[in-house]
Motif scaffolding. Structure first.
Motif, PDB file in Angstrom:
ATOM      1  N   SER A   3       0.854  -1.195   0.000  1.00  0.00           N
ATOM      2  CA  SER A   3       0.000   0.000   0.000  1.00  0.00           C
ATOM      3  C   SER A   3       0.888   1.243   0.000  1.00  0.00           C
ATOM      4  N   ILE A   4       0.290   2.348  -0.379  1.00  0.00           N
ATOM      5  CA  ILE A   4       1.033   3.619  -0.368  1.00  0.00           C
ATOM      6  C   ILE A   4       1.525   3.921   1.047  1.00  0.00           C
ATOM      7  N   PHE A   5       0.770   3.499   2.063  1.00  0.00           N
ATOM      8  CA  PHE A   5       1.196   3.773   3.438  1.00  0.00           C
ATOM      9  C   PHE A   5       2.367   2.865   3.833  1.00  0.00           C
ATOM     10  N   SER A   6       2.372   1.620   3.350  1.00  0.00           N
ATOM     11  CA  SER A   6       3.537   0.760   3.628  1.00  0.00           C
ATOM     12  C   SER A   6       4.778   1.336   2.954  1.00  0.00           C
ATOM     13  N   ARG A   7       4.603   1.928   1.790  1.00  0.00           N
ATOM     14  CA  ARG A   7       5.743   2.527   1.085  1.00  0.00           C
ATOM     15  C   ARG A   7       6.232   3.777   1.830  1.00  0.00           C
ATOM     16  N   ILE A   8       5.310   4.489   2.477  1.00  0.00           N
ATOM     17  CA  ILE A   8       5.719   5.633   3.320  1.00  0.00           C
ATOM     18  C   ILE A   8       6.537   5.122   4.506  1.00  0.00           C
ATOM     19  N   VAL A   9       6.043   4.068   5.171  1.00  0.00           N
ATOM     20  CA  VAL A   9       6.769   3.506   6.326  1.00  0.00           C
ATOM     21  C   VAL A   9       8.164   3.050   5.896  1.00  0.00           C
ATOM     22  N   ALA A  26       3.010   7.388  12.532  1.00  0.00           N
ATOM     23  CA  ALA A  26       2.073   8.520  12.431  1.00  0.00           C
ATOM     24  C   ALA A  26       2.701   9.611  11.564  1.00  0.00           C
ATOM     25  N   PHE A  27       1.903  10.182  10.681  1.00  0.00           N
ATOM     26  CA  PHE A  27       2.411  11.201   9.745  1.00  0.00           C
ATOM     27  C   PHE A  27       1.264  12.121   9.359  1.00  0.00           C
ATOM     28  N   LEU A  28       1.605  13.318   8.901  1.00  0.00           N
ATOM     29  CA  LEU A  28       0.557  14.280   8.540  1.00  0.00           C
ATOM     30  C   LEU A  28      -0.157  13.850   7.267  1.00  0.00           C
ATOM     31  N   ASP A  29      -1.475  14.063   7.270  1.00  0.00           N
ATOM     32  CA  ASP A  29      -2.254  13.834   6.054  1.00  0.00           C
ATOM     33  C   ASP A  29      -1.820  14.868   5.012  1.00  0.00           C
ATOM     34  N   ILE A  30      -1.625  14.395   3.790  1.00  0.00           N
ATOM     35  CA  ILE A  30      -1.139  15.271   2.715  1.00  0.00           C
ATOM     36  C   ILE A  30      -2.202  16.277   2.288  1.00  0.00           C
ATOM     37  N   THR A  38      -3.549  14.300  11.310  1.00  0.00           N
ATOM     38  CA  THR A  38      -2.519  13.243  11.343  1.00  0.00           C
ATOM     39  C   THR A  38      -3.151  11.885  11.082  1.00  0.00           C
ATOM     40  N   LEU A  39      -2.410  11.026  10.424  1.00  0.00           N
ATOM     41  CA  LEU A  39      -2.844   9.643  10.198  1.00  0.00           C
ATOM     42  C   LEU A  39      -1.991   8.718  11.057  1.00  0.00           C
ATOM     43  N   VAL A  40      -2.637   7.796  11.739  1.00  0.00           N
ATOM     44  CA  VAL A  40      -1.946   6.835  12.599  1.00  0.00           C
ATOM     45  C   VAL A  40      -2.219   5.446  12.041  1.00  0.00           C
ATOM     46  N   VAL A  84     -12.355   7.074  11.574  1.00  0.00           N
ATOM     47  CA  VAL A  84     -11.866   5.979  10.733  1.00  0.00           C
ATOM     48  C   VAL A  84     -12.769   5.939   9.517  1.00  0.00           C
ATOM     49  N   VAL A  85     -12.169   6.100   8.334  1.00  0.00           N
ATOM     50  CA  VAL A  85     -12.949   6.060   7.096  1.00  0.00           C
ATOM     51  C   VAL A  85     -12.421   4.893   6.260  1.00  0.00           C
ATOM     52  N   GLY A  86     -11.265   5.108   5.657  1.00  0.00           N
ATOM     53  CA  GLY A  86     -10.578   3.981   5.029  1.00  0.00           C
ATOM     54  C   GLY A  86     -11.084   3.572   3.657  1.00  0.00           C
ATOM     55  N   LEU A  87     -11.842   4.446   2.999  1.00  0.00           N
ATOM     56  CA  LEU A  87     -12.348   4.061   1.676  1.00  0.00           C
ATOM     57  C   LEU A  87     -11.347   4.362   0.564  1.00  0.00           C
ATOM     58  N   GLU A  88     -10.408   5.283   0.833  1.00  0.00           N
ATOM     59  CA  GLU A  88      -9.460   5.677  -0.220  1.00  0.00           C
ATOM     60  C   GLU A  88      -8.194   4.824  -0.193  1.00  0.00           C
ATOM     61  N   VAL A  89      -7.632   4.654   0.980  1.00  0.00           N
ATOM     62  CA  VAL A  89      -6.364   3.914   1.084  1.00  0.00           C
ATOM     63  C   VAL A  89      -6.613   2.609   1.846  1.00  0.00           C
ATOM     64  N   PRO A  90      -6.358   1.456   1.205  1.00  0.00           N
ATOM     65  CA  PRO A  90      -6.667   0.167   1.839  1.00  0.00           C
ATOM     66  C   PRO A  90      -5.593  -0.301   2.812  1.00  0.00           C
ATOM     67  N   ALA A  92      -5.302   0.166   7.060  1.00  0.00           N
ATOM     68  CA  ALA A  92      -6.026   0.714   8.217  1.00  0.00           C
ATOM     69  C   ALA A  92      -5.354   1.973   8.751  1.00  0.00           C
ATOM     70  N   HIS A  93      -6.147   2.991   9.042  1.00  0.00           N
ATOM     71  CA  HIS A  93      -5.592   4.236   9.590  1.00  0.00           C
ATOM     72  C   HIS A  93      -6.647   4.976  10.388  1.00  0.00           C
ATOM     73  N   ILE A  94      -6.157   5.673  11.401  1.00  0.00           N
ATOM     74  CA  ILE A  94      -6.999   6.545  12.232  1.00  0.00           C
ATOM     75  C   ILE A  94      -6.653   7.981  11.871  1.00  0.00           C
ATOM     76  N   HIS A  95      -7.677   8.779  11.562  1.00  0.00           N
ATOM     77  CA  HIS A  95      -7.468  10.219  11.372  1.00  0.00           C
ATOM     78  C   HIS A  95      -7.547  10.884  12.752  1.00  0.00           C
ATOM     79  N   LEU A  96      -6.563  11.687  13.097  1.00  0.00           N
ATOM     80  CA  LEU A  96      -6.612  12.520  14.304  1.00  0.00           C
ATOM     81  C   LEU A  96      -6.651  13.974  13.850  1.00  0.00           C
TER      82      LEU A  96
HETATM   83  P1  5GP Z   1      -9.513   7.444   3.726  1.00  0.00           P
HETATM   84  O1  5GP Z   1      -8.922   6.170   3.182  1.00  0.00           O
HETATM   85  O2  5GP Z   1      -9.565   7.458   5.224  1.00  0.00           O
HETATM   86  O3  5GP Z   1     -10.834   7.764   3.101  1.00  0.00           O
HETATM   87  O4  5GP Z   1      -8.546   8.646   3.287  1.00  0.00           O
HETATM   88  C1  5GP Z   1      -7.162   8.461   3.152  1.00  0.00           C
HETATM   89  C2  5GP Z   1      -6.418   9.712   3.598  1.00  0.00           C
HETATM   90  O5  5GP Z   1      -5.044   9.521   3.273  1.00  0.00           O
HETATM   91  C3  5GP Z   1      -6.865  11.010   2.910  1.00  0.00           C
HETATM   92  O6  5GP Z   1      -7.177  11.968   3.906  1.00  0.00           O
HETATM   93  C4  5GP Z   1      -5.656  11.427   2.068  1.00  0.00           C
HETATM   94  O7  5GP Z   1      -5.456  12.825   2.024  1.00  0.00           O
HETATM   95  C5  5GP Z   1      -4.497  10.716   2.763  1.00  0.00           C
HETATM   96  N1  5GP Z   1      -3.430  10.328   1.835  1.00  0.00           N
HETATM   97  C6  5GP Z   1      -3.599   9.647   0.672  1.00  0.00           C
HETATM   98  N2  5GP Z   1      -2.401   9.447   0.074  1.00  0.00           N
HETATM   99  C7  5GP Z   1      -1.473  10.020   0.886  1.00  0.00           C
HETATM  100  C8  5GP Z   1      -0.041  10.139   0.799  1.00  0.00           C
HETATM  101  O8  5GP Z   1       0.612   9.682  -0.125  1.00  0.00           O
HETATM  102  N3  5GP Z   1       0.572  10.787   1.827  1.00  0.00           N
HETATM  103  C9  5GP Z   1      -0.112  11.311   2.887  1.00  0.00           C
HETATM  104  N4  5GP Z   1       0.602  11.934   3.841  1.00  0.00           N
HETATM  105  N5  5GP Z   1      -1.452  11.204   3.000  1.00  0.00           N
HETATM  106  C10 5GP Z   1      -2.131  10.569   2.011  1.00  0.00           C
END
Ligand code: 5GP
Length: 130
Positions: A3-9, A26-30, A38-40, A84-90, A92-96
């Protein structure tokens, strides 16, 4: 594929890191809805947060609590909201999200466009308070 988040880690994609331990990151939402958004995440890649084991879910929330405390010390706000939404990035993450009113948590409003320097400064301040 990771996932894009694993690639960030893994450091393959840059981010504004706020905190890390052995199993969490944990990192800032882009595309923040508020300054300090922040996303955790668990480092273990699981799509749906409720597919984590009870122990993993508890540990994720305990880590998120520490991050929320650091956010609250950094960004003046009434509370730090959690979603917790999680529909965009598969992965798991918590929005703070620092909030002063309920609408500060709304995801369907226009998001902030913060310059990378400012995001980086906010992340460093939260990290210093972690
Ligand atoms: P959700 O999956 O909870 O609906 O939304 C995913 C969240 O991840 C969104 O708020 C989006 O802005 C954030 N996001 C998506 N791709 C990236 C990225 O590459 N880097 C960062 N920092 N945040 C991301």
């Amino acid at each position: 594929m990771s996932s894009i988040f694993s690639r960030i880690v893994a450091g393959e994609i840059p981010c504004c890191k706020v905190a890390e331990d052995e199993k969490h990151f944990a990192f800032l939402d882009i595309n923040p809805v508020a300054k300090g958004h922040t996303l955790v995440i668990p480092k273990r890649e699981v799509d749906y947060i409720y597919d984590l084991s009870d122990e993993e879910l508890a540990a994720l929330h305990i880590f998120a609590k520490k991050v929320a405390e650091a956010i609250k010390k950094t960004i003046p706000c009434r509370k730090v909201g959690q979603a917790v939404v999680g529909l965009e990035v598969p992965h798991a993450h918590i929005h703070l999200i620092p909030i002063n009113k309920e609408s500060d948590m709304y995801f369907d409003k226009e998001h902030l466009q913060l310059p990378i320097d400012e995001l980086s400064q906010i992340a460093n301040q939260i990290a210093a308070n972690f």
